[in-house]
Design an enzyme around this catalytic site. Structure first.
Site, PDB file in Angstrom:
ATOM      1  N   CYS A 151       0.858  -1.181   0.000  1.00  0.00           N
ATOM      2  CA  CYS A 151       0.000   0.000   0.000  1.00  0.00           C
ATOM      3  C   CYS A 151       0.892   1.228   0.000  1.00  0.00           C
ATOM      4  CB  CYS A 151      -0.976  -0.024   1.170  1.00  0.00           C
ATOM      5  SG  CYS A 151      -0.190  -0.083   2.775  1.00  0.00           S
ATOM      6  N   ARG A 192      -2.113  -0.761   5.423  1.00  0.00           N
ATOM      7  CA  ARG A 192      -3.341  -1.330   4.870  1.00  0.00           C
ATOM      8  C   ARG A 192      -3.073  -2.714   4.285  1.00  0.00           C
ATOM      9  NH1 ARG A 192      -4.854   3.748   1.191  1.00  0.00           N
ATOM     10  NH2 ARG A 192      -2.641   4.158   1.492  1.00  0.00           N
TER      11      ARG A 192
END
Lengths: 151, 296
Positions: free
Chosen positions: B247, B252
Site C-alpha cells: 500500500c 493497509r
C-alpha cells in the site's frame, strides 16, 4: 522556540507552543488529549453541514472545518471544527488551531509559518507522519481565509 | 499454554480460525491468565480516551519502528516492549484497534516477524466492542514485568523488500490502496499532505483490490465465501500463489496479508512494507499509471 517564530505567532498560539515545549513528550500527549476534549461544539447553523463531513482520504480522519471572517477592518477570523470522538488526535490538532487562532486578524492567521507545529515538540510522541495532519489543517484554514478575504 | 480457541461458527469457516476471536469470546476471557489484550490504533490518543479493561497499548508508529533506520525494532527492543506489557513467549495476544483493525493487523504482522506463536485479532475491533456497549475504562493497567526472550526477527517469510519485488514482477501483486492512489491521480491533492512519493501509479501487473473490501460494515471481516469471491474468483488468485501485497507504508496491506494468510489459507503472502513511499521514490523502477494493471 526560535525568536523569529514567536514573533510571527499570534499571542495565544505562541503561549500554547511554549506550554508544549515546556514539558516532556508524555505530558505533551496528555496536553493534546485535554485540548481534544475542549474543542467547542459546532454552532447550530453548522449542525447539518457537519453530517456531510468530507472524508477526504481514507488515510485521514474526517474533519469538518468552517471559517468565518468578520467585516471589520481587522477581518477577524472565526474557526469552527467538528471531528468524531474516535479521532481525538484530529480533535486535539483542531483544538490547538482554535485556541491559537480563533478571533485573530486574517493577516496574522495567514502569517503563521506553515511549519509552526514543529515547535510543539510532538514529533516523538505522535510521529512525524501523523503530524502532517496538522500541516494540512493549517493549509485548509489559510485557504478558506484567503477565499473569504478576497471577496 | 495459550487460551482455547473461539468456537464461533463464522470463524470456523476460515482457514485459521485460531487467529481470530469474537467480542463475546473476549468478554468471557478478559482477565484470564495467559492472555494479554493489545490496542493498536491509527489515532495515538484513542487508547487514552478509554479502552478494553486490562488492555495495554502498542503504538506502531512510535514503538514498533526503529527510531532512526526505516525498519522495525530489533529483537532486544521487541523483548523489552513485550516484557513491559506482561507478554511472555507463551502469552495469547489479542490485538484490536480503530479503523477496521488496520493498525491491529499491522502490529500482529510485526509480532509475526518475531514469530510470536499465539497472535489473534478481535473480529470487529474497537468499533464493534464500543457498538455493543461493552465495558471500557481509562484505568491504566499495571502489568507485571516478565521475561521475553530476545528473538531474531525473520524477514524472509512474510516480508518483502524492494529488490525482491523487482524480482517478483510478473507474479501476483495486490495493491490495496484506493483506486485514485492506484491510478496515480491521488498524489497531489490540493491542501493535503502528499503521499510522500514523487511519482504516482502502481507496480506493473498489480491488481487493485482496496483493502476495505474485505471488511464488513461493522468492521468485522467478511465471511470466507465473500472473501473467496473477491480474491479467488474475481482476482484469480489461488492459495498456493506467491503473492506480494503493498500500500503506502505497509499498514493497509498488512490487513490484506492477514486476510489472505489466515482467513483464506494462502501459504506464501508477503507484505511489502516499503510500499509506495519507497517504490514511488525509487530511481528507475517501473511504474504503471491509469487503471490498467499493465505488465513489467
Amino acid at each position: 522556540m526560535t525568536d523569529s517564530m514567536s514573533r510571527t505567532l499570534p499571542p495565544q498560539l505562541a503561549e500554547l507552543v511554549d506550554d508544549f515545549a515546556g514539558v516532556g513528550p508524555k505530558d505533551r500527549l496528555q496536553m493534546l488529549l485535554e485540548l481534544s476534549r475542549e474543542l467547542p461544539e459546532l454552532p447550530e447553523r453548522y449542525a447539518d453541514a457537519a453530517d456531510t463531513m468530507e472524508q477526504v482520504h481514507e488515510c485521514q480522519s474526517p474533519l469538518f472545518l468552517a471559517v468565518e471572517v468578520d467585516s471589520d477592518p481587522e477581518r477577524r477570523v472565526h474557526l469552527f471544527f467538528s471531528a468524531p470522538p474516535e479521532a481525538p488526535t484530529t480533535r486535539g490538532f483542531a483544538s490547538i488551531m482554535h485556541t491559537g487562532l480563533d478571533g485573530e486578524a486574517a493577516d496574522d492567521v495567514l502569517a503563521v509559518p506553515d511549519d509552526f507545529y514543529t515547535a510543539l515538540g510532538l514529533g516523538e510522541a505522535v510521529s512525524p507522519l501523523r503530524l502532517r495532519g496538522m500541516a494540512a489543517m493549517l493549509a485548509r484554514i489559510k485557504k478558506q481565509v484567503r477565499a473569504a478575504t478576497a471577496a | 499454554m495459550g487460551l482455547p480457541n473461539d468456537p464461533d461458527s463464522k470463524l470456523a469457516a476460515y482457514a485459521h480460525p485460531e487467529r481470530l476471536v469474537t467480542t463475546e469470546w473476549l468478554a468471557q476471557h478478559l482477565g484470564d491468565s495467559g492472555l494479554v489484550v493489545v490496542e493498536s490504533d491509527e489515532d495515538v490518543l484513542l487508547y487514552d480516551t478509554g479502552h478494553i479493561p486490562g488492555a495495554v497499548k502498542v503504538d506502531w508508529h512510535t514503538e514498533l519502528n526503529d527510531p532512526v533506520t526505516r525498519d522495525y525494532v530489533d529483537g532486544e527492543r521487541f523483548a523489552q516492549i513485550c516484557g513491559e506489557r506482561g507478554i511472555t513467549r507463551d502469552t495469547t495476544v489479542v490485538f484490536y484497534g480503530d479503523r477496521n483493525n488496520w493498525w491491529a493487523t499491522y502490529a500482529l504482522w510485526v509480532f509475526s516477524l518475531f514469530g510470536h506463536p499465539d497472535v489473534r485479532i478481535l473480529d470487529g475491533g474497537r468499533a464493534k466492542w464500543v457498538a455493543e456497549n461493552r465495558e471500557m475504562t481509562t484505568e491504566q493497567p499495571k502489568p507485571p514485568q516478565v521475561d521475553y526472550p530476545v528473538v531474531e526477527r525473520d524477514d524472509t517469510r512474510i516480508r518483502a523488500f524492494k529488490e525482491q519485488v523487482l524480482a517478483h514482477l510478473g507474479k501476483p501483486l495486490v495493491d490495496v490502496r484506493s483506486p485514485g492512489e492506484y491510478s496515480g491521480e491521488l498524489l497531489h491533492m490540493p491542501d493535503y499532505p502528499q503521499e510522500g512519493a514523487v511519482r504516482g501509479g502502481h507496480i506493473p501487473g498489480a491488481a487493485s483490490v482496496p483493502w476495505a473490501r474485505a471488511a464488513a460494515e461493522d468492521a468485522t471481516f467478511k465471511p470466507r465465501s465473500d472473501l473467496e469471491a473477491i480474491y479467488q474468483q474475481e482476482q484469480g488468485l489461488s492459495p498456493d500463489d506467491d503473492v506480494v501485497a503493498y500500500c503506502r507504508i505497509g499498514e493497509r496491506s498488512s490487513h490484506t496479508w492477514f486476510v489472505l494468510t489466515h482467513l483464506l489459507g494462502f501459504s506464501k503472502v508477503r507484505n511489502y512494507d516499503g510500499s509506495w513511499t519507497e517504490w514511488g521514490n525509487s530511481v528507475r523502477v517501473p511504474i504503471v499509471q491509469g487503471s490498467e494493471r499493465g505488465s513489467a
